[in-house]
Design an enzyme around this catalytic site. Sequence first.
Site, PDB file in Angstrom:
ATOM      1  N   HIS B 235       0.803  -1.221   0.000  1.00  0.00           N
ATOM      2  CA  HIS B 235       0.000   0.000   0.000  1.00  0.00           C
ATOM      3  C   HIS B 235       0.837   1.272   0.000  1.00  0.00           C
ATOM      4  O   HIS B 235       0.601   2.135  -0.835  1.00  0.00           O
ATOM      5  CB  HIS B 235      -1.073   0.028   1.092  1.00  0.00           C
ATOM      6  CG  HIS B 235      -1.943   1.209   0.856  1.00  0.00           C
ATOM      7  ND1 HIS B 235      -2.970   1.201  -0.055  1.00  0.00           N
ATOM      8  CD2 HIS B 235      -1.841   2.485   1.277  1.00  0.00           C
ATOM      9  CE1 HIS B 235      -3.479   2.413  -0.149  1.00  0.00           C
ATOM     10  NE2 HIS B 235      -2.819   3.210   0.644  1.00  0.00           N
ATOM     11  N   TYR B 239       1.585   5.215  -2.531  1.00  0.00           N
ATOM     12  CA  TYR B 239       1.878   6.613  -2.191  1.00  0.00           C
ATOM     13  C   TYR B 239       3.256   7.022  -2.671  1.00  0.00           C
ATOM     14  O   TYR B 239       3.483   8.181  -3.024  1.00  0.00           O
ATOM     15  CB  TYR B 239       1.687   6.856  -0.692  1.00  0.00           C
ATOM     16  CG  TYR B 239       0.229   6.776  -0.359  1.00  0.00           C
ATOM     17  CD1 TYR B 239      -0.628   7.774  -0.798  1.00  0.00           C
ATOM     18  CD2 TYR B 239      -0.308   5.680   0.277  1.00  0.00           C
ATOM     19  CE1 TYR B 239      -1.978   7.687  -0.582  1.00  0.00           C
ATOM     20  CE2 TYR B 239      -1.668   5.582   0.499  1.00  0.00           C
ATOM     21  CZ  TYR B 239      -2.499   6.593   0.066  1.00  0.00           C
ATOM     22  OH  TYR B 239      -3.835   6.501   0.266  1.00  0.00           O
ATOM     23  N   HIS B 386      -9.229   0.102 -12.079  1.00  0.00           N
ATOM     24  CA  HIS B 386      -9.036   1.142 -11.061  1.00  0.00           C
ATOM     25  C   HIS B 386      -7.585   1.635 -11.037  1.00  0.00           C
ATOM     26  O   HIS B 386      -7.323   2.831 -11.127  1.00  0.00           O
ATOM     27  CB  HIS B 386      -9.427   0.604  -9.679  1.00  0.00           C
ATOM     28  CG  HIS B 386      -8.829   1.386  -8.557  1.00  0.00           C
ATOM     29  ND1 HIS B 386      -9.288   2.628  -8.213  1.00  0.00           N
ATOM     30  CD2 HIS B 386      -7.785   1.135  -7.736  1.00  0.00           C
ATOM     31  CE1 HIS B 386      -8.564   3.100  -7.212  1.00  0.00           C
ATOM     32  NE2 HIS B 386      -7.640   2.213  -6.903  1.00  0.00           N
ATOM     33  N   PHE B 387      -6.630   0.706 -10.945  1.00  0.00           N
ATOM     34  CA  PHE B 387      -5.277   1.234 -10.733  1.00  0.00           C
ATOM     35  C   PHE B 387      -4.640   1.750 -12.016  1.00  0.00           C
ATOM     36  O   PHE B 387      -3.625   2.414 -11.958  1.00  0.00           O
ATOM     37  CB  PHE B 387      -4.381   0.268  -9.952  1.00  0.00           C
ATOM     38  CG  PHE B 387      -4.064  -1.040 -10.606  1.00  0.00           C
ATOM     39  CD1 PHE B 387      -3.307  -1.104 -11.745  1.00  0.00           C
ATOM     40  CD2 PHE B 387      -4.516  -2.222 -10.037  1.00  0.00           C
ATOM     41  CE1 PHE B 387      -3.011  -2.317 -12.332  1.00  0.00           C
ATOM     42  CE2 PHE B 387      -4.219  -3.444 -10.618  1.00  0.00           C
ATOM     43  CZ  PHE B 387      -3.465  -3.482 -11.770  1.00  0.00           C
ATOM     44  N   HIS B 388      -5.267   1.489 -13.174  1.00  0.00           N
ATOM     45  CA  HIS B 388      -4.772   2.184 -14.361  1.00  0.00           C
ATOM     46  C   HIS B 388      -5.201   3.651 -14.361  1.00  0.00           C
ATOM     47  O   HIS B 388      -4.637   4.458 -15.091  1.00  0.00           O
ATOM     48  CB  HIS B 388      -5.212   1.475 -15.643  1.00  0.00           C
ATOM     49  CG  HIS B 388      -4.361   0.279 -15.939  1.00  0.00           C
ATOM     50  ND1 HIS B 388      -4.611  -0.965 -15.424  1.00  0.00           N
ATOM     51  CD2 HIS B 388      -3.215   0.143 -16.670  1.00  0.00           C
ATOM     52  CE1 HIS B 388      -3.681  -1.813 -15.819  1.00  0.00           C
ATOM     53  NE2 HIS B 388      -2.812  -1.172 -16.571  1.00  0.00           N
ATOM     54  N   ARG B 449      -9.725 -10.609 -12.819  1.00  0.00           N
ATOM     55  CA  ARG B 449      -8.549  -9.985 -13.414  1.00  0.00           C
ATOM     56  C   ARG B 449      -7.545 -11.086 -13.753  1.00  0.00           C
ATOM     57  O   ARG B 449      -7.740 -12.244 -13.424  1.00  0.00           O
ATOM     58  CB  ARG B 449      -7.934  -8.988 -12.436  1.00  0.00           C
ATOM     59  CG  ARG B 449      -7.294  -9.641 -11.234  1.00  0.00           C
ATOM     60  CD  ARG B 449      -6.845  -8.633 -10.210  1.00  0.00           C
ATOM     61  NE  ARG B 449      -5.567  -8.028 -10.581  1.00  0.00           N
ATOM     62  CZ  ARG B 449      -4.750  -7.451  -9.690  1.00  0.00           C
ATOM     63  NH1 ARG B 449      -5.078  -7.417  -8.411  1.00  0.00           N
ATOM     64  NH2 ARG B 449      -3.619  -6.916 -10.073  1.00  0.00           N
ATOM     65  N   ARG B 450      -6.470 -10.710 -14.423  1.00  0.00           N
ATOM     66  CA  ARG B 450      -5.351 -11.606 -14.683  1.00  0.00           C
ATOM     67  C   ARG B 450      -5.749 -12.897 -15.381  1.00  0.00           C
ATOM     68  O   ARG B 450      -5.309 -13.965 -14.983  1.00  0.00           O
ATOM     69  CB  ARG B 450      -4.649 -11.962 -13.361  1.00  0.00           C
ATOM     70  CG  ARG B 450      -4.101 -10.777 -12.623  1.00  0.00           C
ATOM     71  CD  ARG B 450      -3.575 -11.154 -11.266  1.00  0.00           C
ATOM     72  NE  ARG B 450      -2.511 -10.243 -10.865  1.00  0.00           N
ATOM     73  CZ  ARG B 450      -1.906 -10.272  -9.690  1.00  0.00           C
ATOM     74  NH1 ARG B 450      -2.236 -11.164  -8.806  1.00  0.00           N
ATOM     75  NH2 ARG B 450      -0.946  -9.426  -9.412  1.00  0.00           N
TER      76      ARG B 450
HETATM   77  C1  HEM Z   1      -0.020   1.396 -22.663  1.00  0.00           C
HETATM   78  C2  HEM Z   1      -0.857   1.548 -21.674  1.00  0.00           C
HETATM   79  C3  HEM Z   1      -1.332   0.392 -20.853  1.00  0.00           C
HETATM   80  C4  HEM Z   1      -2.130  -0.647 -21.230  1.00  0.00           C
HETATM   81  C5  HEM Z   1      -2.769  -0.894 -22.597  1.00  0.00           C
HETATM   82  C6  HEM Z   1      -2.247  -1.517 -20.081  1.00  0.00           C
HETATM   83  C7  HEM Z   1      -2.956  -2.701 -20.077  1.00  0.00           C
HETATM   84  C8  HEM Z   1      -2.894  -3.653 -19.086  1.00  0.00           C
HETATM   85  C9  HEM Z   1      -3.515  -4.950 -19.124  1.00  0.00           C
HETATM   86  C10 HEM Z   1      -4.365  -5.477 -20.274  1.00  0.00           C
HETATM   87  C11 HEM Z   1      -3.202  -5.603 -17.980  1.00  0.00           C
HETATM   88  C12 HEM Z   1      -3.566  -7.022 -17.594  1.00  0.00           C
HETATM   89  C13 HEM Z   1      -4.814  -7.038 -16.801  1.00  0.00           C
HETATM   90  C14 HEM Z   1      -5.142  -8.418 -16.287  1.00  0.00           C
HETATM   91  O1  HEM Z   1      -4.835  -9.450 -16.917  1.00  0.00           O
HETATM   92  O2  HEM Z   1      -5.756  -8.447 -15.226  1.00  0.00           O
HETATM   93  C15 HEM Z   1      -2.399  -4.695 -17.188  1.00  0.00           C
HETATM   94  C16 HEM Z   1      -1.913  -4.975 -15.929  1.00  0.00           C
HETATM   95  C17 HEM Z   1      -1.191  -4.083 -15.151  1.00  0.00           C
HETATM   96  N1  HEM Z   1      -0.794  -2.799 -15.521  1.00  0.00           N
HETATM   97 FE1  HEM Z   1      -1.147  -1.904 -17.273  1.00  0.00          FE
HETATM   98  N2  HEM Z   1      -1.545  -0.985 -19.043  1.00  0.00           N
HETATM   99  C18 HEM Z   1      -0.977   0.180 -19.470  1.00  0.00           C
HETATM  100  C19 HEM Z   1      -0.200   1.058 -18.719  1.00  0.00           C
HETATM  101  C20 HEM Z   1       0.151   0.848 -17.405  1.00  0.00           C
HETATM  102  C21 HEM Z   1       0.860   1.808 -16.593  1.00  0.00           C
HETATM  103  C22 HEM Z   1       1.324   3.172 -17.047  1.00  0.00           C
HETATM  104  C23 HEM Z   1       1.035   1.216 -15.374  1.00  0.00           C
HETATM  105  C24 HEM Z   1       1.717   1.752 -14.140  1.00  0.00           C
HETATM  106  C25 HEM Z   1       2.639   2.632 -14.118  1.00  0.00           C
HETATM  107  C26 HEM Z   1       0.441  -0.096 -15.434  1.00  0.00           C
HETATM  108  C27 HEM Z   1       0.438  -1.000 -14.398  1.00  0.00           C
HETATM  109  C28 HEM Z   1      -0.103  -2.263 -14.456  1.00  0.00           C
HETATM  110  C29 HEM Z   1      -0.056  -3.208 -13.373  1.00  0.00           C
HETATM  111  C30 HEM Z   1       0.596  -2.991 -12.018  1.00  0.00           C
HETATM  112  C31 HEM Z   1      -0.741  -4.348 -13.805  1.00  0.00           C
HETATM  113  C32 HEM Z   1      -1.067  -5.579 -12.971  1.00  0.00           C
HETATM  114  C33 HEM Z   1      -0.388  -6.795 -13.347  1.00  0.00           C
HETATM  115  C34 HEM Z   1      -0.954  -7.921 -12.520  1.00  0.00           C
HETATM  116  O3  HEM Z   1      -2.186  -8.028 -12.359  1.00  0.00           O
HETATM  117  O4  HEM Z   1      -0.146  -8.669 -12.017  1.00  0.00           O
HETATM  118  N3  HEM Z   1      -0.092  -0.285 -16.676  1.00  0.00           N
HETATM  119  N4  HEM Z   1      -2.215  -3.520 -17.881  1.00  0.00           N
HETATM  120 CU   LIG Z   2      -3.954   0.046  -0.691  1.00  0.00          CU
END
Ligand code: HEM
Ligand SMILES: [Cu+2]
Lengths: 170, 562
Positions: B235, B239, B386-388, B449-450
């Site tokens: 968490h 921040y 949410h976190f995006h 998710r995932r």
């Molecule tokens: C080009 C722009 C982006 C696209 C299209 C994108 C798309 C995605 C997708 C499709 C997933 C997988 C979701 C799933 O299977 O549950 C994901 C996971 C994630 N993304 Fe992005 N994302 C983008 C940018 C970012 C940025 C800028 C960050 C943070 C700085 C970020 C952080 C994460 C994180 C932490 C996960 C989680 C991985 C997990 O569940 O283990 N993403 N994103």
């Molecule tokens: Cu938190």
Amino acid sequence: MNIDLYERIWMWGVGVVLALFFTSTAVAALGHQIHPPSHVETIPPGQALSDPRFRRQGVSLDQRGRVHARVVGLMFTWLPPEMTLPADTPVTFHLTSIDVIHGFQIVRTNGQSMVVPGYVSQFTTRFAAGEYLIACNEYCGVGHHTMAAKLHVVPASQWKSPAREVADVR
Amino acid sequence: MSADAVKPRISVETPSRVLPREEPANPLIRANIWVAVLAFGVAAAMAMMQAISRANLELPYRSASMYYMSVTAHGVLMALVFTTFFIMALGYAVAQKENGSIPWPRFSWAMFWLALAGVVMAIGTVFAFKSSVLYTFYPPLQAHPLFYIGLTLLVVGSWGWAASMIVAWRRARAANPGRPVSLAMHATAANAMLWLLATMGVAAEMLFLLIPWSLGLVKTVDPMLARTLFWFFGHPLVYFWILPAYAIWYTVLPREAGGKLFSEPLGRMVFTLFLVLSTPVGLHHQFQDPGIPAGWKLFHTFNTMIISFPSLVTAFTIVASLEVAGRLRGGTGLFGWIRTLPWGNPLVSSVLLGCLLFLVGGFGGAINAAYALNSVVHNTAWIAAHFHLTVGSAAALTFMGAAYWLVPKVSGRELELKLLAKVQPYLWFIGMALFSFTGHIAGLQGLPRRVFATSFGDAAQAHAWQTLTSISALGGVILFTSAGFFVLVMLGTLLAGERRAQPPIIWAESLGEPPGGYRTGLWDRLGLWFVVAVVLVAIAYAIPLWDLLHLTRYGSPGFKPF
Ligand code: HEM
Ligand SMILES: [Cu+2]
Ligand SMILES: [Cu+2]
């Protein structure tokens, strides 16, 4: 500190909203006893399938006639893969995993819990009649997206109840 | 609001042709930015394919193991590498502006190489399909030992940065006794302290549990202990991402928008409060976990509510500062000042659009953190959506905007491909709106998710998700285009930007600063507040951890199902 009048009003407003959040959460949690699944019980994960608590997976009735569902998660399936439960009846789920972490999620309900090897999860809920998909919502490996089970919920009158258990296994 | 009291001053800063001496820390700052930009570019390309895969569309090389490898790489590169290196770059720039130089430059370089070596190690094992454990690396999924060791080195490298920031903050205080350091320095130091406290959790998890276990020195690990230590870190990590973005909103945005910072003293309070409150809340990520009694989850829920206070104060300050700027630029009426803001300035538009997305993300966050509602959304597509909005937009979009502003200053080169830089934030906004809005709805409809594919063996309940994930994939393609623009602007600027002397960093002026300037106050005493933070963490974690350790626990051996 010299704080602008509007900003002070804003901060008091924020305080009031937070106080409302506090009270509503406290009333729900302490008054109505609404809690997320937080059961504390451990189990040797490798032997869960032969442990008395999970030897027979699926639906059962305890001696007082309450409905229980015992489910074991393993890569990449739920045991049992199909269950039938009575509608509008409290059902207590008992869950564990024999390998990695899984997430037991009854899609489109708020019935869910993490399923962690070495621990027993538990929650009680009730359902409206219908067909439900049980998915795995925690990544557990290359077959994670295929890990699913079926839940049929039928009106309590049409439900074929299993025999009551002889002894209560928690 | 007394905006009329301020004289209009809209900065016209043009680069001059005389090249000054390069500031000493600039090469280090650029090196950090390089790593951040490259990590971001690779991660964005993988993300687009993930978004498409979740719409059940075929792609070349698409497979489940490819998907989970990719999500691991994307999560690690975005959440841990891009963010950390950009934050370090920003911190060094702040420290150099404050004191004219950074403390211990050679040590900082050594730490940079250490962190980079760690990243290469960890991500190498991911690309070799040996560590598809996702960026949360929950055991008993077991990655290659170098994955854990590499990430640990990244953290150790970042400790070097944090130490340097704290020393810079102390030097700035010593140089002007009785006077507060700049708000940017205050925010950076608070964030560095927060980071030191937060990373204790993940360091303990790595050193005592995961590294010995992955090397085979111990046979089993307790997954609940590991999860609890992870979220002790997880968490405050959010921040650690958002504070530097807030720092830009407070100290750069008002000036770039043509105005002044509305209430600087409250800004100091805000950053100090984050240091104090960020860590004793981690159990709100473990609402659905067994093994942790409900009472402690409830306690962390209450703490979580309190920590929304500094963010809500920030919301007021930022909007008020923007109003000051809009009115100085001739905006009138209740909302007319919004139109007169410089929407064509890529820093300003990045922040404004990031804030709009963050507004939605904030509402969603309140739902995630709600003790009873969490069961509806936990681990569904809602969470990723949410976190995006938070780290993926409020933080990442601000960092991109900040890069357009900072890179010319630390490279002595003009921003190249300015048109792409202007369009990029808007593309991100559109792409993210599509990606995230659909993700939230699909999550409410139960999509986990995932997951590599979302058909669940053609289950009837899964049909509802198809349209949503398809729109989300379109959002992913637009996001990737935007990310590509950003990377092109950065490469163009760093490699081929025209060399010109750049105007120096100047922080936003503060509205209503007393004639003799500010004096230090209670909120400036970060050392004291750090101690308070440690005490709160001990209260929130000592008993739950003690109880967990005293259960009859059965560890788990490692599994590598990927
Ligand atoms: C080009 C722009 C982006 C696209 C299209 C994108 C798309 C995605 C997708 C499709 C997933 C997988 C979701 C799933 O299977 O549950 C994901 C996971 C994630 N993304 Fe992005 N994302 C983008 C940018 C970012 C940025 C800028 C960050 C943070 C700085 C970020 C952080 C994460 C994180 C932490 C996960 C989680 C991985 C997990 O569940 O283990 N993403 N994103
Ligand atoms: Cu938190
Ligand atoms: Cu799974």
